[in-house]
Design a protein around this motif. Structure first.
Motif, short mmCIF file in Angstrom:
data_model
loop_
_atom_site.label_atom_id
_atom_site.label_comp_id
_atom_site.label_asym_id
_atom_site.label_seq_id
_atom_site.Cartn_x
_atom_site.Cartn_y
_atom_site.Cartn_z
N ASP A 129 0.87 -1.18 0.00
CA ASP A 129 0.00 0.00 0.00
C ASP A 129 0.91 1.23 0.00
O ASP A 129 1.60 1.50 0.97
CB ASP A 129 -0.88 -0.06 1.25
N GLN A 130 0.89 1.98 -1.10
CA GLN A 130 1.84 3.10 -1.23
C GLN A 130 1.46 4.29 -0.36
O GLN A 130 2.22 4.72 0.48
CB GLN A 130 1.94 3.53 -2.69
N THR A 131 0.27 4.82 -0.59
CA THR A 131 -0.13 6.02 0.16
C THR A 131 -1.59 5.95 0.62
O THR A 131 -2.16 6.99 0.94
CB THR A 131 0.06 7.29 -0.70
N GLY A 132 -2.16 4.77 0.63
CA GLY A 132 -3.54 4.62 1.12
C GLY A 132 -3.52 4.54 2.63
O GLY A 132 -3.28 3.49 3.21
N ALA A 149 4.70 4.50 2.47
CA ALA A 149 5.35 5.80 2.35
C ALA A 149 4.66 6.97 3.04
O ALA A 149 5.11 8.10 2.91
CB ALA A 149 5.54 6.14 0.87
N ASP A 150 3.60 6.77 3.73
CA ASP A 150 2.93 7.83 4.48
C ASP A 150 2.53 7.28 5.84
O ASP A 150 2.29 6.08 5.95
CB ASP A 150 1.63 8.28 3.77
N PRO A 151 2.42 8.11 6.83
CA PRO A 151 1.90 7.61 8.11
C PRO A 151 0.41 7.28 8.01
O PRO A 151 -0.30 7.91 7.22
CB PRO A 151 2.14 8.76 9.09
N GLY A 328 6.44 6.68 -4.46
CA GLY A 328 6.60 5.51 -5.33
C GLY A 328 8.00 4.95 -5.25
O GLY A 328 8.22 3.73 -5.24
N TYR A 329 8.99 5.84 -5.20
CA TYR A 329 10.38 5.40 -5.10
C TYR A 329 10.60 4.68 -3.77
O TYR A 329 11.28 3.65 -3.72
CB TYR A 329 11.31 6.61 -5.22
N THR A 330 10.00 5.22 -2.70
CA THR A 330 10.13 4.57 -1.40
C THR A 330 9.51 3.16 -1.43
O THR A 330 10.09 2.22 -0.88
CB THR A 330 9.43 5.43 -0.31
N THR A 331 8.36 3.04 -2.09
CA THR A 331 7.74 1.71 -2.23
C THR A 331 8.70 0.76 -2.94
O THR A 331 8.88 -0.39 -2.53
CB THR A 331 6.43 1.82 -3.05
N GLY A 366 12.00 8.88 5.55
CA GLY A 366 12.17 8.81 6.99
C GLY A 366 12.31 7.38 7.46
O GLY A 366 12.40 6.44 6.66
N PRO A 367 12.29 7.17 8.76
CA PRO A 367 12.45 5.80 9.29
C PRO A 367 11.21 4.95 9.03
O PRO A 367 10.10 5.37 9.35
CB PRO A 367 12.66 6.02 10.79
N PHE A 368 11.43 3.77 8.44
CA PHE A 368 10.32 2.87 8.09
C PHE A 368 9.97 2.05 9.33
O PHE A 368 10.79 1.29 9.85
CB PHE A 368 10.78 1.95 6.95
N ALA A 369 8.74 2.22 9.81
CA ALA A 369 8.30 1.47 11.00
C ALA A 369 6.83 1.10 10.86
O ALA A 369 6.02 1.95 10.50
CB ALA A 369 8.52 2.30 12.26
#
Lengths: 414, 309
Positions: A129-132, A149-151, A328-331, A366-369
């Motif tokens: 899920d990219q930004t949903g 890629a989004d909180p 998208g790049y982060t995904t 940012g930090p992926f968590a």
């Protein structure tokens, strides 16, 4: 003994042949994009940046896939859903059942992710899920999704609410207005924001709290109604077209709110600058996104390098650089890293691989968590304010949380 | 709040009269439903964006420019598409399919050349020609344009007032065209009974081509103001505009262009009042109005008057 050796050799040969037959020639990543319709402006940057990642990897010989211990090229199987959820449902199904993609990646935004979440779960397919960010996608009984890629929307507005709770009373913020578009993304943010404020017990009264359809592009009457309640701060949660129309209408009717928060002034600053103008964005509060905040990375390009790559690829100026152009790049980075640790392409193994990155991966977002439901909790966006930089442009001033703040808030808005 | 909503509704509604009037003119004359109407509106908006950003002049100059461009486009399109359509057994149904296809083509081509992002024009750019003339004649500051306009002591966007005045002028000119010119008289004859007009020797194709061209020209004029009325436009903007136009046209009276003016104002007032008191439901309004009018008065609010005439 001879028979045993012959049988063992035959077994090893057969296994090797079977293995060789199973190694795919490419990794098929299925996704959708919206080249037209309401969500095109948030979808195309995400898709373009995912494609940029795939092109860069393929130029480098592909991505390392641990399951086969070799590099494989990436093939993006992408269809145009035209911002239509019914079309998106059909196409997600096609990606899973006809194209039989190895990995499923959702289109941008909660509205077009919603059908993907349902279909992925039904087919037991893990969804990147990219930004949903809608809260309803993430639950303990659904292991087939993680946010890249989004909180997640339930915590995204926390810095904004904390600002009101902790700094608001000292600034004189006693009455606030909330306006939101009635969809999963912005509706969840408004609900979360309202809950943070109410649960805090801070003496702040919500004097206006209304939802409007996501398709709303005219706010003149609503702005007049909000103004009649004399709020000390106005918080609007909408998509980019909503924010453009709202900010333009505020300027057109000559209303001056003491504090004005909108989402996309930060997330898509270039787009908003083009459409609203610097004057209309001055002193507006918004999120400070990863596209304007350089996070230290331990995987992939850092922000300046990525921005240069993006500009080279999109020199025609049809797509603006903002948070979606980074998402998208982060995904792609998460997919790349997950494939390098997953021992097979089994969907639950992919999930395990993605979750193993939580707390260990630092990208330009940012930090992926991840929390246990797959919601993104690491890539939090601070609250900022757009201020003139003295050279005719606007710059972000981070105002909350205090430990990352780069300046003090300008309140009331001059 | 109610007074503000009513005044905003009248201004907004006058603009929507302009949005719908071209669609109704085309339907009235040719009995075909132009589902690409909103796309021509979108193209008109991009003409305005081009005029304002590339030429750097008042987008009001895009009004005559867009009208002339799309008048010519309409005349050419008519001769390419409509005679074949009229020759079919069910032109009304086929027109829906054909113009739906045309709508998709326009949107796709526009997306290729213009991109998917929102585009708009600074509000202060609209009407700068007037402030420049005012400064030249009477002096003062050229920066004074673009602010709100006070009506009953409340501020409304200047762009809305300019759009409403332009709409009134355009509707007035349509009235003059229909009732004061020979071509307009012939147009009304074709609108009344196409087959009888044909049998009396009226060049129906010539009249229809003119109506089609004027219809597209009016849509493009409405498009010039779209970036100001809706905040921004994208190539996908057309579909929603077509739906709203259709609701307004049916509300006023299908086939009666001047009924559209009434339909637009009623739509505008209803929209603003609903947005004030039931904001979540505002976007349902075109469909609700459409259903109500079809159930209660299928000929539209001015339907009977047309038949008597």
């Amino acid at each position: 003994m001879l028979r045993v050796i012959i049988a063992a050799l035959a077994g090893v040969t057969l296994t090797a042949q079977a293995y060789a037959a199973e190694v795919p020639t490419e990794i098929k990543i299925g996704t959708l994009y919206a080249s037209s319709g309401r969500f095109a402006s948030i979808s195309m940057p995400v898709y373009t940046s995912l494609k940029l990642w795939a092109d860069l990897k393929n130029a480098d010989g592909g991505v390392y896939v641990k399951a086969f211990d070799k590099k494989l090229p990436v093939k993006l199987v992408a269809y145009d859903d035209q911002s239509n959820t019914a079309t998106a449902s059909t196409l997600y199904n096609q990606l899973v059942t006809q194209d039989k993609v190895d990995l499923l990646v959702a289109d941008s935004g909660s509205v077009l992710t919603a059908p993907a979440a349902t279909i992925a779960r039904d087919h037991k397919m893990f969804l990147f899920d990219q930004t949903g960010t809608g809260a309803s996608f993430f639950s303990k009984d659904n292991p087939y999704i993680a946010l890249m890629a989004d909180p997640v929307s339930t915590i995204w507005p926390k810095p904004v609410a904390d600002f009101v709770i902790h700094d608001g009373p000292a600034l004189g913020i006693k009455k606030i207005a909330i306006l939101y578009s009635t969809n999963e993304f912005t509706g969840t943010q408004a609900n979360a924001f309202r809950k943070f404020i109410k649960d805090s017990g801070v003496p702040v009264e919500i004097v206006y709290d209304q939802g409007v359809p996501t398709e709303t592009t005219n706010y003149t009457v609503i702005i007049n109604n909000i103004n009649n309640t004399h709020p000390d701060a106005v918080f609007t949660f909408g998509y980019a077209p909503n924010d453009i129309a709202f900010l333009r209408n505020v300027a057109d009717v000559g209303v001056k709110f003491k504090m004005l928060f909108v989402i996309y002034a930060g997330l898509e600053k270039e787009l908003l600058e083009k459409n609203v103008g610097d004057k209309g964005l001055e002193h507006v509060f918004t999120y400070v996104p990863a596209s304007d905040l350089e996070y230290p990375v331990n995987f992939g390009m850092n922000l300046p390098t990525y921005k240069a790559a993006w500009d080279k690829k999109n020199s025609d100026g049809k797509l603006e650089f903002g948070l979606n152009a980074v998402a998208g790049y982060t995904t792609g980075l998460v997919i790349e890293k997950a494939l390098s640790v997953a021992t097979s392409l089994d969907q639950m193994e992919l999930r395990r691989a993605v979750f193993s990155l939580s707390g260990n991966l630092k990208t330009l977002c940012g930090p992926f968590a991840l929390d246990e439901t797959g919601g993104q909790t690491g890539e939090l966006t601070p609250l900022g304010q757009l201020e003139p930089d003295g050279h005719g442009h606007l710059k972000f001033v981070s105002v909350y949380p205090h430990d990352t703040a780069t300046g003090k808030p300008v309140y009331p808005r001059p | 709040m109610l007074v503000y909503a009513l005044v905003a509704g009248v201004l907004f509604g006058l603009y929507f009269s302009l949005v719908g009037i071209g669609l109704n003119l085309v339907f009235g004359v040719m009995r075909i439903v132009n589902l690409a109407h909103g796309d021509f509106l979108m193209l008109g908006a991009f003409v305005a964006v081009g005029v304002a950003t590339l030429a750097g002049i008042d987008p009001l100059f895009a009004v005559p420019l867009a009208f002339v461009i799309f008048l010519i486009v309409g005349l050419l399109l008519y001769w390419v598409l409509v005679p074949r359509l009229q020759g079919s057994t069910n032109p009304e149904m086929l027109s829906i399919i054909l113009f739906f296809g045309l709508s998709q083509v326009i949107e796709a081509v526009a997306t290729i050349f213009l991109g998917t992002s929102e585009r708009s024009i600074p509000s202060r750019a609209l009407g700068t020609v007037f402030s420049t003339i005012k400064v030249k004649l009477f002096g003062g500051s050229p920066e004074s344009g673009g602010g709100p306009v006070e009506i009953f002591g409340q501020g409304f966007p200047a762009s809305w007032v300019i759009a409403a005045i332009t709409s009134l002028v355009a509707i007035g000119l349509v009235y003059v065209y229909l009732y004061q010119t020979r071509l307009g008289t012939l147009t009304r004859a074709v609108m009344s009974r196409r087959d009888e007009a044909f049998s009396t020797g009226i060049d129906v194709d010539r009249v229809s081509a003119a109506a089609f061209g004027i219809g597209l020209g009016l849509a493009s004029i409405a498009g010039v103001f779209a970036p100001f009325m809706f905040g921004s436009v994208t190539p996908a903007f057309g579909a929603d505009a077509t739906v709203t136009s259709f609701a307004i046209v049916v509300l006023g009276s299908l086939g009666n262009p001047l009924g559209t003016a009434l339909g637009g104002v009623i739509y505008g007032i209803c929209y603003m009042v609903v947005q004030t008191y039931l904001s979540s439901w505002a976007d349902l309004l075109p469909y609700v109005l459409l259903i109500f009018i079809l159930l209660l008065r299928p000929s539209g609010l001015l339907g009977r008057r047309v038949r008597v005439a």
